[in-house]
Design a protein around this motif. Structure first.
Motif, short mmCIF file in Angstrom:
data_model
loop_
_atom_site.label_atom_id
_atom_site.label_comp_id
_atom_site.label_asym_id
_atom_site.label_seq_id
_atom_site.Cartn_x
_atom_site.Cartn_y
_atom_site.Cartn_z
N THR A 310 -23.24 32.00 -8.60
CA THR A 310 -23.48 33.16 -9.82
C THR A 310 -22.11 33.66 -10.00
N LYS A 311 -21.53 33.92 -9.63
CA LYS A 311 -19.70 34.58 -10.41
C LYS A 311 -19.24 33.02 -10.82
N LEU A 312 -19.41 31.95 -10.75
CA LEU A 312 -19.01 31.08 -11.43
C LEU A 312 -19.48 30.84 -12.97
N ILE A 313 -21.02 31.14 -12.75
CA ILE A 313 -21.99 30.49 -13.67
C ILE A 313 -21.71 31.84 -14.56
N GLY A 314 -20.86 33.26 -14.02
CA GLY A 314 -21.21 34.54 -15.06
C GLY A 314 -19.60 34.42 -15.57
N LEU A 367 -27.71 40.62 -14.33
CA LEU A 367 -26.19 40.43 -14.50
C LEU A 367 -25.73 40.83 -15.87
N ASN A 368 -27.04 40.69 -16.39
CA ASN A 368 -26.74 40.47 -18.60
C ASN A 368 -26.47 38.88 -18.75
N LEU A 369 -27.02 37.73 -18.22
CA LEU A 369 -26.11 36.36 -18.10
C LEU A 369 -27.76 35.63 -18.62
N ASP A 370 -27.50 35.39 -19.72
CA ASP A 370 -27.95 35.38 -21.07
C ASP A 370 -28.40 32.84 -20.59
N PHE A 371 -29.42 33.07 -19.39
CA PHE A 371 -29.96 31.34 -18.53
C PHE A 371 -31.18 31.60 -19.07
N LEU A 372 -30.93 29.73 -19.72
CA LEU A 372 -32.17 29.96 -20.19
C LEU A 372 -33.20 29.32 -18.68
N ILE A 373 -34.38 29.96 -18.89
CA ILE A 373 -35.62 30.22 -18.14
C ILE A 373 -36.49 28.69 -17.40
N GLU A 374 -36.67 28.08 -18.94
CA GLU A 374 -36.19 26.43 -18.84
C GLU A 374 -35.74 25.73 -17.39
N ALA A 520 -7.19 37.70 -15.02
CA ALA A 520 -6.56 38.55 -15.67
C ALA A 520 -7.63 39.00 -17.39
N GLU A 521 -7.93 37.43 -17.30
CA GLU A 521 -9.35 37.49 -17.76
C GLU A 521 -10.29 38.43 -18.02
N GLY A 522 -10.60 38.15 -16.22
CA GLY A 522 -11.97 38.71 -15.98
C GLY A 522 -13.06 37.74 -15.36
N ILE A 523 -13.11 38.59 -14.22
CA ILE A 523 -13.56 37.11 -13.91
C ILE A 523 -15.36 37.24 -14.16
N ASN A 524 -16.37 38.87 -14.24
CA ASN A 524 -16.94 39.25 -15.59
C ASN A 524 -16.81 39.96 -16.75
N GLU A 525 -17.96 40.11 -17.36
CA GLU A 525 -17.13 41.08 -18.24
C GLU A 525 -17.16 42.85 -18.17
#
Length: 659
Positions: A310-314, A367-374, A520-525
């Protein structure tokens, strides 16, 4: 279509009167042209790579072997009571087990003939690993946890084979009863010789300079599947004296082996090294960012989606312009009838699967992640080997379902891109047939330009204190990163290995400079730069959307401009992160024994400390002080953010013809 766009761009560019509309028109067409180039490259991909990414010990390698027919029937020993019975069983051709079995990334490719190649560790790198192992042996029985060194199972296995100091079993008798005892050859040598002599003996036994062979071919004299199994296991465990410890293993598999396998449908299948403390690794970046790679994020059924995944995808899905979700797959690996045991499924496999899909999707949405359910797939490699329900037809049906699932990912991506081409064509037609902007529309654009210009100076929108230490609650980048470093690599010996290698530790794919970039970029938003600039970026988007809603003829221009804004923003985040990475490398240079900073960190090992003082506290404080020395990395981050944000705004304004 590309030719038509180029003709139109040239036609408008020749006009001596380049007004606001023409500037917007030309830049819009150029962005369309650029996007068509990207789409054309994606649609021309003949065969995709399939990268399996997941936490250690979750069954990636087992799934790969069964999915692509890298299995065979071998005679195996079955211990039942006092009897030793031999029976035939299906075994994987690659080394599998309960985690930490494969020593490195493995790339599997179809080929005319079967052979194995390796990308080896250098002599210097192997010397460092052997030296660390010897110190691990020396500290093995130390009662002080901080003094002990931990080495991963797969690395220890390889080193023991290289230096010829494997453990062995010996039967002893206690009260006339036999008992197995493990004898550690390396510990015996250390007890007899001491650390320095143990190292000398280990280096002498290793004969590192003679380990120069990188390739071995099937000799056609044995069973080919048995050759793959035995040779791969030997290379993976560094048992062959002419081979170095592998950094990567390339397995090329002949058509004879692949008969009936789906591997030939893909360019290659990649079994990445398992994730551990830090899932956002530099070595995975190329697979995640390459357009020709489908990324399968492997997760166990019970924990799906697993935290590391989840962290990597996010981290990557926060890049809105990259379309990662079209190539991302969550691959769930059920184990031992887990789907049937899901609450409220009444023992039905398919119902249990559907409930889990809903749970995974709910987690991503939260987590506000746009993941395709398919793109959520399931595969249980051993499902039909249990409970006496073995059936070749069922086994093949499960494989076919998986391959159809991957084909669906590719087909959906293709259809999305084809729809995008159609939308570009329709937009081009509307623009070409449209009239000039009205006076009110030009005034609206000029108002929008003024508002956008007001956002050039990021310091007006993001307060300086966000980058700096302002007390216990308000912590700057450096303090937060050092806390991250403390927790993400909790074992002191991992930190020591990083220090000995000046910020890198290849066996665990650690690169602290890349880590600083990501942090620095941010691990998430909701972290660091992504958090600081989320609101200013949203305001810019709102300004553009207001233009669309107020002006009919701009509706064909602005949606694509918002896409451009997302791309500019992702480039902004990436560029600032890259600058942090380079500055950190500069600050912590030289990356050698000549550095007093690295010498200080290395010398913390084994240092006598007063009560209350710890190794971790000391190294973290030393790291923090170095990153804040001169121009602090906090201030550098603030300056780079302001500099590259201004570039973002200028590029956005150029769409309207502003210079």
């Amino acid at each position: 279509m590309k030719q038509n766009l180029n003709k139109e761009i040239n036609k408008i560019s020749r006009n001596s009167d380049i007004n606001v509309r023409n500037h917007i028109y030309i830049n819009n067409l150029k962005s369309k042209l650029k996007r068509l180039d990207e789409i054309e490259k994606i649609l021309s991909i003949d065969k995709y790579k399939i990268a399996f990414i997941g936490t250690i010990g979750q069954g990636k390698t087992t799934a790969i072997c069964h999915l692509f027919n890298l299995t065979s029937d071998f005679t195996v020993s079955n211990n039942s009571g006092r009897k030793n019975e031999n029976e035939t069983g299906t075994k994987e051709l690659l080394s599998t087990g309960a985690g930490r079995t494969t020593i490195c990334e493995v790339i599997i490719k179809p080929s005319e003939k079967t052979y194995i190649e390796i990308e080896p560790y250098t002599v210097d790198e192997m010397e460092n690993i052997i030296s660390e192992f010897c110190e691990y042996i020396a500290k093995k029985d130390n009662p002080k946890t901080e003094q002990r060194i931990i080495i991963s199972k797969e690395v220890e296995r390889a080193i023991r084979n290289v230096i010829e100091m494997k453990s062995r079993s010996k039967t002893i008798y206690v009260s006339n009863k036999p008992k197995k005892e493990t004898i550690d050859a390396a510990k015996e040598k250390f007890d007899k010789l001491g650390l320095d002599e143990l190292k000398k003996l280990a280096f002498n036994n290793a004969k590192l300079e003679s380990r120069t062979r990188n390739k071995i071919e099937f000799n056609n004299q044995n069973n080919e599947q048995e050759w793959i199994k035995n040779t791969f296991a030997a290379i993976n465990a560094a048992e062959l004296k002419e081979f170095a410890i592998p950094r990567k293993i390339y397995l090329y598999v002949s058509h004879d082996i692949l008969s009936g396998s789906n591997l030939s449908q893909f360019d290659s299948v990649i079994d990445t090294k398992g994730l551990d403390e830090n899932p956002i690794r530099k070595d995975l970046k190329k697979y995640i960012e390459n357009q020709d790679t489908i990324c399968l994020f492997v997760t166990p059924f019970a924990a799906a989606p697993e935290a590391n995944i989840t962290k990597l995808i996010g981290y990557h899905l926060t890049s809105k312009s990259k379309d990662f979700n079209h190539r991302f797959v969550t691959l769930v690996l059920p184990h031992k009838d887990e789907p049937e045991k899901v609450n409220e499924c009444d023992g039905d496999y398919d119902t249990g699967i559907q409930i889990k899909i809903d749970e995974i999707q709910a987690t991503f949405e939260k987590l506000n992640l746009d993941f395709l359910i398919e793109n959520i797939l399931f595969y249980d490699a051993l499902r039909y080997y249990r409970n006496d329900i073995y059936s070749e037809e069922n086994i093949q049906a499960d494989k076919d379902d998986f391959i159809e699932g991957i084909a669906g990912v590719v087909e959906r991506r293709r259809n999305i891109l084809l729809d995008e081409i159609k939308n570009i064509q329709e937009s081009f037609t509307r623009i070409k047939s449209g009239n000039g902007l009205t006076v009110s529309e030009i005034e609206a654009i000029e108002t929008a330009i003024k508002k956008i210009k007001d956002f050039e100076d990021l310091s007006k929108r993001v307060q300086s204190f966000l980058y700096q230490d302002k007390g216990q609650q308000d912590k700057g980048f450096v303090t937060k990163y050092v806390e991250h470093y403390r927790t993400v690599y909790p074992a002191w010996n991992t930190k020591h290995a990083i220090h000995r290698n000046f910020g890198y530790y290849e066996p665990k794919n650690i690169d602290i400079y890349y880590d600083m970039r990501v942090f620095a970029e941010g691990i998430n938003e909701d972290e660091m730069l992504k958090k600081f600039t989320k609101q200013p970026k949203q305001v810019l988007e709102n300004i553009l959307n207001d233009l669309t809603s107020a002006n009919e003829s701009l509706k064909t221009f602005i949606p694509e401009l918002i896409i451009q804004l997302n791309s500019l923003y992702d480039d902004f985040i990436s560029e600032v992160g890259k600058q942090i990475q380079e500055e950190a490398q500069s600050k912590l240079s030289p990356q050698s024994e000549d550095s007093k900073f690295w010498e200080a960190l290395i010398n913390e090992k084994g240092k006598v400390r007063p009560p209350g003082e710890t190794y971790t506290d000391n190294v973290c404080q030393t790291l923090k002080s170095e990153l804040e020395k001169g121009q602090s990395l906090n201030t550098f981050l603030e300056i780079q953010a302001g500099k590259h944000w201004k570039k973002l705004v200028i590029k956005l304004l150029s769409f309207f013809g502003e210079k």
